[in-house]
Design a protein around this motif. Structure first.
Motif, mmCIF file in Angstrom:
data_model
loop_
_atom_site.group_PDB
_atom_site.id
_atom_site.type_symbol
_atom_site.label_atom_id
_atom_site.label_comp_id
_atom_site.label_asym_id
_atom_site.label_seq_id
_atom_site.Cartn_x
_atom_site.Cartn_y
_atom_site.Cartn_z
ATOM 1 N N UNK A 70 7.987 15.925 -13.679
ATOM 2 C CA UNK A 70 8.761 14.833 -14.742
ATOM 3 C C UNK A 70 8.566 13.948 -15.476
ATOM 4 N N UNK A 71 7.012 12.969 -14.298
ATOM 5 C CA UNK A 71 7.167 12.225 -15.656
ATOM 6 C C UNK A 71 6.600 12.530 -16.896
ATOM 7 N N UNK A 72 5.880 13.245 -16.551
ATOM 8 C CA UNK A 72 4.933 13.763 -17.856
ATOM 9 C C UNK A 72 5.638 14.128 -18.876
ATOM 10 N N UNK A 73 6.865 14.937 -18.495
ATOM 11 C CA UNK A 73 7.996 15.767 -19.348
ATOM 12 C C UNK A 73 8.693 14.582 -20.274
ATOM 13 N N UNK A 74 8.641 13.888 -19.916
ATOM 14 C CA UNK A 74 9.163 12.450 -20.188
ATOM 15 C C UNK A 74 8.401 11.598 -21.039
ATOM 16 N N UNK A 75 7.191 11.107 -20.517
ATOM 17 C CA UNK A 75 6.410 10.527 -21.771
ATOM 18 C C UNK A 75 5.925 11.769 -23.020
ATOM 19 N N UNK A 76 6.442 13.170 -22.143
ATOM 20 C CA UNK A 76 5.685 13.667 -23.645
ATOM 21 C C UNK A 76 7.204 14.006 -24.683
ATOM 22 N N UNK A 78 8.709 12.119 -26.510
ATOM 23 C CA UNK A 78 9.484 11.738 -28.301
ATOM 24 C C UNK A 78 7.972 12.287 -28.789
ATOM 25 N N UNK A 79 9.406 12.470 -30.400
ATOM 26 C CA UNK A 79 8.474 14.000 -30.895
ATOM 27 C C UNK A 79 7.378 13.554 -31.858
ATOM 28 N N UNK A 80 6.338 13.615 -31.888
ATOM 29 C CA UNK A 80 4.691 13.235 -31.864
ATOM 30 C C UNK A 80 4.957 12.606 -34.135
ATOM 31 N N UNK A 81 5.770 13.806 -34.824
ATOM 32 C CA UNK A 81 5.396 12.373 -35.942
ATOM 33 C C UNK A 81 6.231 11.701 -36.118
ATOM 34 N N UNK A 82 7.020 11.551 -35.132
ATOM 35 C CA UNK A 82 8.327 10.314 -35.187
ATOM 36 C C UNK A 82 7.288 9.108 -35.601
ATOM 37 N N UNK A 83 8.243 7.974 -36.738
ATOM 38 C CA UNK A 83 6.959 7.285 -36.958
ATOM 39 C C UNK A 83 7.141 6.055 -36.072
ATOM 40 N N UNK A 84 7.935 6.404 -34.278
ATOM 41 C CA UNK A 84 7.970 5.117 -33.664
ATOM 42 C C UNK A 84 7.419 5.481 -31.906
#
Length: 126
Positions: A70-76, A78-84
């Motif tokens: 669940x932690x790994x899923x949470x950290x993954x 955010x969309x990588x293409x986002x500026x944030x």
């Protein structure tokens, strides 16, 4: 009045020994206190008993924890293409690694972060 403060305390302790929840014991104590307040209007002994009965401390539930997946899923998440993306991942990793409360994280200022040492200064609950 027939019952003493020890009788009431014994009853409440017996309820705890019978694995009644702290909330249940507290409700029963509240009922006893209401009865004793009523009795205290005509009986001074009830007033003395009322002063001797202490409320139980409420139980606190332990926080629920996330599994490693669940932690790994949470950290993954955010969309990588986002500026944030970098900021969002840093926030999630800081929350997880440090155990910060969300409010503590929101209160962080740039001056609280020391990138050279790799530390963050946090002021806890007031």
């Amino acid at each position: 009045m027939q019952a003493s403060a020890d009788d009431y305390r014994g009853y409440l302790q017996d309820q705890s020994r019978k694995k009644q929840s702290t909330k249940t014991v507290a409700r029963r104590l509240a009922a006893i206190r209401v009865f004793l307040r009523f009795a205290a209007e005509t009986n001074d002994a009830a007033n003395k008993i009322l002063q001797q009965l202490e409320r139980p401390k409420p139980e606190r539930d332990l926080p629920k924890i996330l599994s490693r997946a669940q932690v790994n899923q949470l950290i993954a998440a955010p969309p990588a293409e986002s500026s944030l993306f970098t900021r969002d991942v840093a926030i999630l990793e800081l929350l997880y690694a440090s155990g910060l409360r969300a409010s503590e994280l929101c209160d962080l200022k740039l001056r609280d972060v020391n990138l050279q040492v790799g530390s963050v200064r946090v002021l806890g609950k007031a």
